[in-house]
Design a protein around this motif. Structure first.
Motif, mmCIF file in Angstrom:
data_model
loop_
_atom_site.group_PDB
_atom_site.id
_atom_site.type_symbol
_atom_site.label_atom_id
_atom_site.label_comp_id
_atom_site.label_asym_id
_atom_site.label_seq_id
_atom_site.Cartn_x
_atom_site.Cartn_y
_atom_site.Cartn_z
ATOM 1 N N LEU A 1 -35.899 -1.205 13.067
ATOM 2 C CA LEU A 1 -37.076 -0.321 12.109
ATOM 3 C C LEU A 1 -36.106 0.415 11.353
ATOM 4 N N ILE A 2 -36.310 0.409 10.127
ATOM 5 C CA ILE A 2 -35.600 1.286 8.971
ATOM 6 C C ILE A 2 -36.205 2.100 8.290
ATOM 7 N N GLY A 3 -37.642 2.190 8.839
ATOM 8 C CA GLY A 3 -38.330 3.241 7.869
ATOM 9 C C GLY A 3 -38.748 4.297 8.755
ATOM 10 N N GLU B 1 -37.560 -4.361 9.156
ATOM 11 C CA GLU B 1 -38.997 -3.637 8.560
ATOM 12 C C GLU B 1 -39.214 -2.295 8.528
ATOM 13 N N ASN B 2 -40.012 -1.481 7.499
ATOM 14 C CA ASN B 2 -40.058 -0.190 7.435
ATOM 15 C C ASN B 2 -41.376 0.326 7.905
ATOM 16 N N LYS B 3 -42.260 -0.707 8.456
ATOM 17 C CA LYS B 3 -43.626 0.101 8.979
ATOM 18 C C LYS B 3 -43.775 -0.960 10.279
ATOM 19 N N ASP C 1 -37.593 -10.917 -5.150
ATOM 20 C CA ASP C 1 -38.917 -10.604 -5.639
ATOM 21 C C ASP C 1 -38.716 -9.385 -6.744
ATOM 22 N N LYS C 2 -37.789 -9.143 -7.209
ATOM 23 C CA LYS C 2 -37.512 -8.242 -8.339
ATOM 24 C C LYS C 2 -36.984 -8.830 -9.254
ATOM 25 N N LEU D 1 -24.640 6.226 12.374
ATOM 26 C CA LEU D 1 -25.569 6.844 11.617
ATOM 27 C C LEU D 1 -26.173 5.662 10.309
ATOM 28 N N MET D 2 -26.961 6.263 9.892
ATOM 29 C CA MET D 2 -27.795 5.512 8.640
ATOM 30 C C MET D 2 -27.794 6.421 7.544
ATOM 31 N N GLY D 3 -27.602 5.913 6.332
ATOM 32 C CA GLY D 3 -27.900 6.656 4.958
ATOM 33 C C GLY D 3 -28.246 5.686 3.943
ATOM 34 N N MET D 4 -28.910 6.431 2.943
ATOM 35 C CA MET D 4 -29.425 5.718 1.947
ATOM 36 C C MET D 4 -29.008 6.391 0.532
ATOM 37 N N ALA D 5 -28.295 5.564 -0.269
ATOM 38 C CA ALA D 5 -27.587 6.307 -1.575
ATOM 39 C C ALA D 5 -28.609 6.438 -2.427
ATOM 40 N N ALA E 1 -31.603 -8.729 7.339
ATOM 41 C CA ALA E 1 -32.505 -9.129 6.117
ATOM 42 C C ALA E 1 -33.753 -8.158 6.360
ATOM 43 N N VAL E 2 -33.890 -7.372 5.024
ATOM 44 C CA VAL E 2 -34.957 -6.645 5.043
ATOM 45 C C VAL E 2 -36.173 -7.575 4.669
ATOM 46 N N SER E 3 -37.483 -7.544 5.407
ATOM 47 C CA SER E 3 -38.357 -8.408 5.350
ATOM 48 C C SER E 3 -39.723 -7.872 5.167
ATOM 49 N N LYS E 4 -39.598 -6.483 4.762
ATOM 50 C CA LYS E 4 -41.024 -5.689 4.745
ATOM 51 C C LYS E 4 -41.601 -6.501 3.487
ATOM 52 N N THR E 5 -43.090 -6.533 3.540
ATOM 53 C CA THR E 5 -43.891 -7.159 2.510
ATOM 54 C C THR E 5 -43.883 -8.595 2.759
ATOM 55 N N ILE F 1 -25.508 -3.794 6.792
ATOM 56 C CA ILE F 1 -26.127 -3.294 5.610
ATOM 57 C C ILE F 1 -27.495 -4.071 5.464
ATOM 58 N N ARG F 2 -28.462 -3.438 4.921
ATOM 59 C CA ARG F 2 -29.880 -3.703 4.811
ATOM 60 C C ARG F 2 -30.298 -4.103 3.500
ATOM 61 N N VAL F 3 -30.442 -5.648 3.495
ATOM 62 C CA VAL F 3 -30.630 -6.200 2.162
ATOM 63 C C VAL F 3 -31.883 -7.020 2.088
ATOM 64 N N GLY F 4 -32.761 -6.705 1.189
ATOM 65 C CA GLY F 4 -34.183 -7.249 0.956
ATOM 66 C C GLY F 4 -34.238 -8.061 -0.364
ATOM 67 N N SER F 5 -34.480 -7.412 -1.361
ATOM 68 C CA SER F 5 -35.071 -8.260 -2.630
ATOM 69 C C SER F 5 -33.908 -9.171 -3.070
ATOM 70 N N LEU F 6 -32.560 -8.998 -2.707
ATOM 71 C CA LEU F 6 -31.379 -9.817 -3.183
ATOM 72 C C LEU F 6 -31.507 -11.068 -2.290
ATOM 73 N N GLY G 1 -26.123 0.732 2.528
ATOM 74 C CA GLY G 1 -25.903 -0.406 1.654
ATOM 75 C C GLY G 1 -27.183 -1.299 1.556
ATOM 76 N N MET G 2 -27.721 -1.459 0.479
ATOM 77 C CA MET G 2 -29.023 -2.210 0.142
ATOM 78 C C MET G 2 -28.608 -3.378 -1.061
ATOM 79 N N SER G 3 -29.557 -4.135 -1.538
ATOM 80 C CA SER G 3 -29.157 -5.106 -2.437
ATOM 81 C C SER G 3 -28.398 -4.636 -3.810
ATOM 82 N N SER G 4 -28.703 -3.384 -4.169
ATOM 83 C CA SER G 4 -27.921 -2.772 -5.244
ATOM 84 C C SER G 4 -26.643 -2.320 -5.167
HETATM 85 C C1 LIG Z 1 -36.665 -1.706 1.492
HETATM 86 C C2 LIG Z 1 -35.057 -0.991 1.927
HETATM 87 C C3 LIG Z 1 -34.065 -1.488 1.983
HETATM 88 C C4 LIG Z 1 -33.938 -2.791 1.117
HETATM 89 O O1 LIG Z 1 -33.807 -2.461 -0.100
HETATM 90 P P1 LIG Z 1 -33.461 -3.787 -1.100
HETATM 91 O O2 LIG Z 1 -33.231 -3.159 -2.379
HETATM 92 O O3 LIG Z 1 -34.931 -4.707 -1.194
HETATM 93 O O4 LIG Z 1 -32.269 -4.496 -0.657
HETATM 94 C C5 LIG Z 1 -33.042 -1.091 2.829
HETATM 95 N N1 LIG Z 1 -33.045 0.169 3.467
HETATM 96 C C6 LIG Z 1 -34.493 0.578 3.400
HETATM 97 C C7 LIG Z 1 -34.528 1.996 4.327
HETATM 98 C C8 LIG Z 1 -35.464 0.084 2.784
HETATM 99 O O5 LIG Z 1 -36.691 0.854 2.960
#
Ligand SMILES: *Cc1c(COP(=O)(O)O)cnc(C)c1O
Length: 237
Positions: A83-85, A62-64, A236-237, A167-171, A39-43, A227-232, A211-214
């Motif tokens: 830590l994801i940031g 968290e990213n910070k 908050d979006k 490994l980690m990646g963001m699409a 659960a991505v809880s940043k902010t 998987i790293r899911v925050g806003s879903l 993988g993130m919310s979208s």
């Molecule tokens: C914010 C963030 C996420 C989560 O993004 P959402 O769209 O809120 O699910 C996942 N990974 C990283 C690296 C992020 O900074």
């Protein structure tokens, strides 16, 4: 007697808890066993995180560094902090005593620093190498050549207080689902290649954080283990 405002606040809090709980349960139901939801809880406030915690969620991202440190200091000790940031070498020391996994490792220098701090804290710190898979210029991460250079670096064998777990990646941030799927496929392929070449017989190299919310459903289909899911979850979006 509760005042109207107290009643209203209590109602809203209960509503928020039910919403967060339902979101977490829904996602966990979809991804099935063997895949972990972070659960991505940043902010988000510590209070909100505690609500997710009471819904059974134990992994938070968290990213910070500073934000993670201040939340960790007041929240339950059995939370696993990811830590994801982007992480600067000079900040490793603040999280080394408790961080569960660092997803954003992008240099041998950073690995050496994490190792040094892991040693000081008498622990082995789990790391993922962040790979650049998107077609955007702004994302952090290593390209293939850079990741192979790290893995071939003789220094790596001397780092006893880090563990490379995957490994980690963001699409790309795009509506083109085929492109997103291809980026995840490429990352999975790279993961398999690296596992065969550098980690055969090492059961610790097993995580694919993507993988993130979208796009988490596509990520799961393409082999994500984290998987790293925050806003879903927190809506908050
Ligand atoms: C914010 C963030 C996420 C989560 O993004 P959402 O769209 O809120 O699910 C996942 N990974 C990283 C690296 C992020 O900074």
């Amino acid at each position: 007697m509760l005042s109207t405002i107290e009643n209203r606040n209590r109602y809203l809090t209960n509503f928020l808890i039910r919403m967060i709980t339902a979101n977490i349960q829904k996602i966990n139901g979809e991804i099935g066993n063997g895949i972990k939801l972070i659960a991505v809880s940043k902010t988000k406030t510590a209070e909100t995180i505690l609500e997710a915690y009471h819904a059974g969620q134990k992994l938070f991202g968290e990213n910070k560094v500073q934000e993670m440190v201040s939340k960790q200091s007041i929240l339950p000790l059995d939370i696993e902090w990811h830590l994801i940031g982007h992480l600067q070498s000079n900040k490793v020391k603040y999280i080394a005593s408790f961080v569960s996994m660092i997803h954003s490792v992008d240099s041998i220098k950073l690995l050496e620093e994490i190792d040094k701090e892991g040693k000081k804290n008498k622990r082995i710190i789990n790391c993922l190498l962040q790979i650049y898979i998107a077609s955007e210029e702004t994302k952090f991460g290593l390209n293939k050549e850079e990741v192979f250079n790290i893995l071939r670096n003789p220094v790596l064998k001397e780092l006893k207080h880090i563990k490379i777990c995957g490994l980690m990646g963001m699409a790309s941030n795009t509506l083109d689902l085929t492109q997103i799927r291809n980026e995840f496929k490429n990352l999975h392929q790279l993961f398999t290649g690296i596992k065969t070449t550098f980690f055969s017989g090492d059961p610790n190299f097993k995580e694919l954080s993507m993988g993130m919310s979208s796009d988490y459903t596509i990520a799961v289909e393409e082999g994500a283990t984290l998987i790293r899911v925050g806003s879903l979850i927190f809506k908050d979006k």
